[in-house]
Motif scaffolding. Sequence first.
Motif, PDB file in Angstrom:
ATOM      1  N   ARG A 194       0.836  -1.204   0.000  1.00  0.00           N
ATOM      2  CA  ARG A 194       0.000   0.000   0.000  1.00  0.00           C
ATOM      3  C   ARG A 194       0.868   1.251   0.000  1.00  0.00           C
ATOM      4  O   ARG A 194       0.582   2.223  -0.719  1.00  0.00           O
ATOM      5  CB  ARG A 194      -0.930   0.011   1.216  1.00  0.00           C
ATOM      6  N   PHE A 195       1.923   1.264   0.794  1.00  0.00           N
ATOM      7  CA  PHE A 195       2.812   2.412   0.841  1.00  0.00           C
ATOM      8  C   PHE A 195       3.433   2.673  -0.527  1.00  0.00           C
ATOM      9  O   PHE A 195       3.461   3.804  -1.017  1.00  0.00           O
ATOM     10  CB  PHE A 195       3.890   2.163   1.896  1.00  0.00           C
ATOM     11  N   ILE A 196       3.908   1.611  -1.176  1.00  0.00           N
ATOM     12  CA  ILE A 196       4.511   1.757  -2.499  1.00  0.00           C
ATOM     13  C   ILE A 196       3.481   2.262  -3.500  1.00  0.00           C
ATOM     14  O   ILE A 196       3.759   3.150  -4.318  1.00  0.00           O
ATOM     15  CB  ILE A 196       5.123   0.422  -2.967  1.00  0.00           C
ATOM     16  N   ASP A 197       2.277   1.708  -3.440  1.00  0.00           N
ATOM     17  CA  ASP A 197       1.210   2.118  -4.367  1.00  0.00           C
ATOM     18  C   ASP A 197       0.915   3.603  -4.231  1.00  0.00           C
ATOM     19  O   ASP A 197       0.840   4.351  -5.222  1.00  0.00           O
ATOM     20  CB  ASP A 197      -0.045   1.286  -4.078  1.00  0.00           C
ATOM     21  N   ARG A 198       0.721   4.078  -2.972  1.00  0.00           N
ATOM     22  CA  ARG A 198       0.389   5.485  -2.767  1.00  0.00           C
ATOM     23  C   ARG A 198       1.583   6.392  -3.095  1.00  0.00           C
ATOM     24  O   ARG A 198       1.402   7.496  -3.627  1.00  0.00           O
ATOM     25  CB  ARG A 198      -0.073   5.713  -1.342  1.00  0.00           C
ATOM     26  N   ALA A 199       2.791   5.921  -2.807  1.00  0.00           N
ATOM     27  CA  ALA A 199       3.969   6.709  -3.169  1.00  0.00           C
ATOM     28  C   ALA A 199       4.060   6.842  -4.696  1.00  0.00           C
ATOM     29  O   ALA A 199       4.320   7.941  -5.223  1.00  0.00           O
ATOM     30  CB  ALA A 199       5.223   6.028  -2.621  1.00  0.00           C
ATOM     31  N   TYR A 200       3.825   5.729  -5.390  1.00  0.00           N
ATOM     32  CA  TYR A 200       3.835   5.765  -6.847  1.00  0.00           C
ATOM     33  C   TYR A 200       2.786   6.733  -7.389  1.00  0.00           C
ATOM     34  O   TYR A 200       3.053   7.502  -8.333  1.00  0.00           O
ATOM     35  CB  TYR A 200       3.590   4.351  -7.391  1.00  0.00           C
ATOM     36  N   SER A 201       1.607   6.722  -6.779  1.00  0.00           N
ATOM     37  CA  SER A 201       0.512   7.581  -7.276  1.00  0.00           C
ATOM     38  C   SER A 201       0.853   9.058  -7.144  1.00  0.00           C
ATOM     39  O   SER A 201       0.437   9.864  -7.975  1.00  0.00           O
ATOM     40  CB  SER A 201      -0.798   7.265  -6.546  1.00  0.00           C
ATOM     41  N   THR A 202       1.597   9.436  -6.094  1.00  0.00           N
ATOM     42  CA  THR A 202       1.940  10.843  -5.932  1.00  0.00           C
ATOM     43  C   THR A 202       3.166  11.229  -6.762  1.00  0.00           C
ATOM     44  O   THR A 202       3.228  12.347  -7.277  1.00  0.00           O
ATOM     45  CB  THR A 202       2.174  11.191  -4.450  1.00  0.00           C
ATOM     46  N   LEU A 203       4.104  10.324  -6.905  1.00  0.00           N
ATOM     47  CA  LEU A 203       5.339  10.652  -7.636  1.00  0.00           C
ATOM     48  C   LEU A 203       5.153  10.597  -9.147  1.00  0.00           C
ATOM     49  O   LEU A 203       5.978  11.151  -9.886  1.00  0.00           O
ATOM     50  CB  LEU A 203       6.458   9.702  -7.215  1.00  0.00           C
TER      51      LEU A 203
END
Length: 302
Positions: free
Chosen positions: A291-300
């Motif tokens: 989940r952390f990677i997914d949300r980080a990807y979505s913002t970056l």
Amino acid sequence: MMKTIPFVAVAAALLSAPCLAQNPGPERLAEVEIRAERVGDGLHVLYGFGGNIAVSLGEQGGLIVDSQFPELVPKIRAAIRELGGDEINFGINTHWHYDHADGNQRFGPEGVWFISQTDSRERMSVDKFIDPLTRPAFDQPAYPPAALPIVTFDNRMQLHFNGERIDLLHFGPAHTAGDAAVFFRGHNAVHMGDIFTPGGYPYVDSNSGGDLDGMIAFCRAVLAELDEDAIVIPGHGAISTYADLVRFTEMLQSVRDRIAELIAAGASLEQIIAAEPTAAWDDIYGGDKVRFIDRAYSTLSR
């Protein structure tokens, strides 16, 4: 020194939950009791189900930071009485998510005046949804007027209460678009809400304006306001230290840089997850790294 009000295992299991504790429903909430931990004279943290509640008690009355769930309000009030408090005059919401603000719906009509960052009040006043990724997205309905903050601020506000200055600071989008860090200057302590989650990787609510770069900047701005002996109260999990926040910020930057590097190389989200950009930190933070990677990807990748 810790003052303990007995509580059951279902509550204990949530003390290290990183954020967005699932609403367990009235039957399970009926089993939850409250544990209190002393930060200093007149300042405590209450653990129950949902976000940690900071409580300031003194000659001027009571102030809480975050409010958990309406069903727990009588137990929260009882815990405060056990600590020697009586009335709660003011409440501060670190952000608008239900596990930190749903208790407004009982505290507010009972006379507690709430304060929040401007964006958080706006989101509390309309129907919203939360997508935690780990379970289906769900609605958070608009709060009734009596439950809404009556005072808002954009970037900075000060209270002078119970013999100390309390600073409310907003440094831009982080966990959400409307986070507030609450500094108890007389106690050298800060409540950071879900910007800081020492028990697991954070949830960057990118659907609500959250931003990974903003979370890193927010953590650094908070550190700049503190000294190395400061006490850091997270949104969920155990009371922490300045060094814990430094390490958390380093983790955010490390993972951010690795994901940004993979995005620049053309990697898809699936490829980034497979590359395990959090590997160096998993033993410390564990939790839901996907989940952390997914949300980080979505913002970056915006």
